[in-house]
Write a protein that holds these residues in place. Structure first.
Motif, short mmCIF file in Angstrom:
data_model
loop_
_atom_site.label_atom_id
_atom_site.label_comp_id
_atom_site.label_asym_id
_atom_site.label_seq_id
_atom_site.Cartn_x
_atom_site.Cartn_y
_atom_site.Cartn_z
N VAL A 43 41.45 61.41 37.18
CA VAL A 43 42.04 62.30 36.19
C VAL A 43 41.95 61.54 34.70
CG1 VAL A 43 44.21 63.17 35.63
CG2 VAL A 43 43.74 62.95 37.88
N ALA A 44 41.34 62.27 33.71
CA ALA A 44 41.15 61.79 32.69
C ALA A 44 42.16 62.75 31.56
CB ALA A 44 39.72 61.72 32.25
N TYR A 45 42.51 62.14 30.56
CA TYR A 45 43.52 62.79 29.56
C TYR A 45 42.74 62.93 28.19
CZ TYR A 45 47.81 61.66 32.19
OH TYR A 45 48.99 61.48 33.25
N LEU A 46 43.03 64.14 27.77
CA LEU A 46 42.36 64.45 26.41
C LEU A 46 43.58 65.12 25.49
CD1 LEU A 46 39.78 64.88 24.46
CD2 LEU A 46 39.96 67.21 25.46
N LEU A 47 43.68 64.30 24.44
CA LEU A 47 44.98 64.95 23.47
C LEU A 47 44.35 65.34 22.02
CD1 LEU A 47 46.11 62.25 25.29
CD2 LEU A 47 47.99 62.91 24.24
N ALA A 48 44.92 66.51 21.62
CA ALA A 48 44.15 67.25 20.47
C ALA A 48 44.78 66.32 19.35
CB ALA A 48 44.65 68.53 20.49
N THR A 49 45.94 65.73 19.40
CA THR A 49 46.39 64.98 18.44
C THR A 49 47.07 63.65 18.53
OG1 THR A 49 48.86 65.39 18.37
CG2 THR A 49 47.14 67.13 17.37
N ARG A 50 47.37 62.75 17.99
CA ARG A 50 47.96 61.63 18.11
C ARG A 50 49.37 61.49 17.98
NH1 ARG A 50 43.56 57.69 18.32
NH2 ARG A 50 41.61 58.64 17.57
N GLY A 51 50.02 62.67 17.69
CA GLY A 51 51.47 62.92 17.69
C GLY A 51 52.02 62.26 16.47
N GLU A 52 51.13 62.10 15.28
CA GLU A 52 51.47 61.50 14.22
C GLU A 52 52.73 62.05 13.22
OE1 GLU A 52 48.20 64.16 12.75
OE2 GLU A 52 48.50 62.84 14.60
N ALA A 53 53.12 63.47 13.54
CA ALA A 53 54.34 64.15 12.89
C ALA A 53 55.29 64.16 13.63
CB ALA A 53 53.63 65.55 12.37
N GLY A 54 55.32 63.64 14.65
CA GLY A 54 56.62 63.78 15.78
C GLY A 54 57.75 62.98 15.71
N ILE A 55 57.78 61.94 14.67
CA ILE A 55 58.89 61.02 14.43
C ILE A 55 59.35 60.93 12.96
CG2 ILE A 55 60.13 58.99 14.75
CD1 ILE A 55 57.99 58.35 17.09
N ASP A 56 60.40 61.41 12.56
CA ASP A 56 60.87 61.68 11.39
C ASP A 56 61.02 60.66 10.46
OD1 ASP A 56 61.74 63.58 9.13
OD2 ASP A 56 63.68 62.32 9.42
N THR A 57 61.40 59.49 10.99
CA THR A 57 61.57 58.29 10.57
C THR A 57 60.40 57.40 10.21
OG1 THR A 57 62.16 57.20 12.68
CG2 THR A 57 63.91 57.92 11.26
N LEU A 58 59.15 57.87 10.77
CA LEU A 58 57.91 57.08 10.50
C LEU A 58 57.01 58.01 9.89
CD1 LEU A 58 57.50 55.22 13.99
CD2 LEU A 58 58.10 54.19 11.93
N SER A 59 56.10 57.37 8.93
CA SER A 59 55.14 58.22 8.46
C SER A 59 53.90 58.52 9.26
CB SER A 59 54.29 57.29 7.09
OG SER A 59 53.57 56.25 7.64
N HIS A 88 42.90 66.28 15.86
CA HIS A 88 43.08 67.51 15.13
C HIS A 88 44.65 67.15 14.55
CE1 HIS A 88 40.43 70.88 16.55
NE2 HIS A 88 40.29 69.74 17.25
N ARG A 89 45.14 67.72 13.52
CA ARG A 89 46.07 67.45 12.75
C ARG A 89 47.51 67.98 13.56
NH1 ARG A 89 46.94 69.80 7.28
NH2 ARG A 89 48.78 68.62 7.24
N ASP A 90 48.53 66.77 13.91
CA ASP A 90 49.60 67.14 14.46
C ASP A 90 50.52 68.29 13.84
OD1 ASP A 90 51.82 67.09 16.35
OD2 ASP A 90 52.65 65.26 15.51
N GLY A 91 51.04 69.17 14.72
CA GLY A 91 51.87 70.48 13.94
C GLY A 91 51.17 71.73 13.25
N VAL A 92 49.77 71.49 13.18
CA VAL A 92 49.05 72.49 12.46
C VAL A 92 47.74 72.76 13.14
CG1 VAL A 92 50.29 72.45 10.00
CG2 VAL A 92 48.34 70.88 10.78
N ILE A 93 47.59 72.60 14.34
CA ILE A 93 46.44 72.51 15.24
C ILE A 93 46.15 74.38 15.18
CG2 ILE A 93 45.51 72.61 17.43
CD1 ILE A 93 47.43 70.35 18.17
N GLU A 94 44.88 74.50 15.10
CA GLU A 94 44.62 76.08 14.75
C GLU A 94 43.74 76.31 16.06
OE1 GLU A 94 42.64 77.11 11.17
OE2 GLU A 94 43.73 75.70 10.01
N TYR A 95 44.13 77.48 16.84
CA TYR A 95 43.17 77.94 17.64
C TYR A 95 42.10 78.58 17.10
CZ TYR A 95 41.08 81.01 21.06
OH TYR A 95 40.41 81.73 22.00
N GLY A 96 40.83 78.59 17.70
CA GLY A 96 39.66 78.94 17.02
C GLY A 96 38.36 78.29 17.69
N PRO A 97 37.18 78.67 17.20
CA PRO A 97 36.11 77.90 17.93
C PRO A 97 35.96 76.54 17.79
CG PRO A 97 35.57 80.06 16.75
CD PRO A 97 36.88 79.67 16.49
N PRO A 98 36.25 75.83 16.47
CA PRO A 98 36.22 74.52 16.61
C PRO A 98 37.09 73.73 17.78
CG PRO A 98 36.59 75.23 14.29
CD PRO A 98 36.88 76.44 15.29
#
Length: 243
Positions: A43-59, A88-98
């Motif tokens: 089993v391999a994991y692929l994540l679209a983002t690094r979750g960088e916008a997920g914690i309010d107290t961390l930039s 891809h940017r956390d919180g604003v991933i766009e569905y589409g060809p890319p």
């Protein structure tokens, strides 16, 4: 009568799990992953983002590497060593060809028979609104499973040495309100708890409850509810689309 869930197919060797954020797989999937890796499946994991916008107290600059480390540690608990990020940017991933192209490229590279993703619909059981990231990545993953096998879609992938792969037999959607199949979570549940606890920084920002207590209560409750439709055994549910 409540319709019973079928057992997930087992006649496969490789799976690729595609989600939006660190911790998405740990909220319900990882007990199944542990059972699969125990059985010798890859089993391999692929994540679209690094979750960088997920914690309010961390930039985002602080958060991204921390959540990447937690995700890799979390995956290792259930026997997964291949963890990739698409940036891809956390919180604003766009569905589409890319996005479809990026996921199709990973499918061609890993050549899985089973692809796993998260709920791609607008709501969680018509109770809570889903996030745009989950919707975009889930939908793109379903589409990319077909894109990966078509040599005329994204021909630039062949220029990168990624030949078409039409070997995906199933796409399994976790967190669906209309599941069709399940995996016994009995042997993997404790590791699933530890896998979720590995996202300690995120959990501590989410709740004041002890992370292990929080993780065990959440995962045990979900597995028990699914188990009511799977012979009384704790289980992980999936909506399975056959290709």
């Amino acid at each position: 009568m409540t319709t019973q869930l079928q057992a997930m197919p087992t006649d496969w060797h490789k799976a690729l799990a595609v989600v939006a954020h660190p911790d998405d797989l740990e909220y319900g999937c990882s007990a199944a992953v542990a059972a699969w890796t125990d059985a010798g499946k890859e089993v391999a994991y692929l994540l679209a983002t690094r979750g960088e916008a997920g914690i309010d107290t961390l930039s985002p600059q602080e958060c991204a590497p921390l959540r990447e480390r937690e995700q890799r540690a979390s995956a290792a608990v259930v026997g997964v060593t291949s963890v990739e990020f698409l940036d891809h940017r956390d919180g604003v991933i766009e569905y589409g060809p890319p996005l479809r192209r990026d996921i199709a490229a990973a499918i061609r590279e890993h050549r899985p028979e089973l692809v796993i993703t998260l709920n791609h619909r607008d709501t969680w059981g018509e109770v809570a609104w889903n996030t745009p990231d989950h919707v975009a990545v889930g939908r793109a993953t379903l589409d990319a499973a077909a894109d990966a096998g078509n040599r005329w879609i994204f021909p630039e992938l062949r220029e990168r040495g990624l030949e078409p792969w039409n070997g995906v037999k199933w796409v399994a959607v976790a967190g669906s309100s209309t599941p069709t199949h399940a995996v016994d979570a009995t042997t993997g549940l404790e590791r699933a708890v530890e896998s979720l606890v590995a996202h300690r920084t995120y959990i501590e920002a989410l709740t004041d409850e002890d992370p292990r207590t929080y993780a065990r209560a959440f995962l045990t409750d979900v597995a028990g509810t699914v188990g009511e439709r799977f012979g009384g055994r704790p289980a992980v549910a999936f909506e399975v689309f056959t290709r």
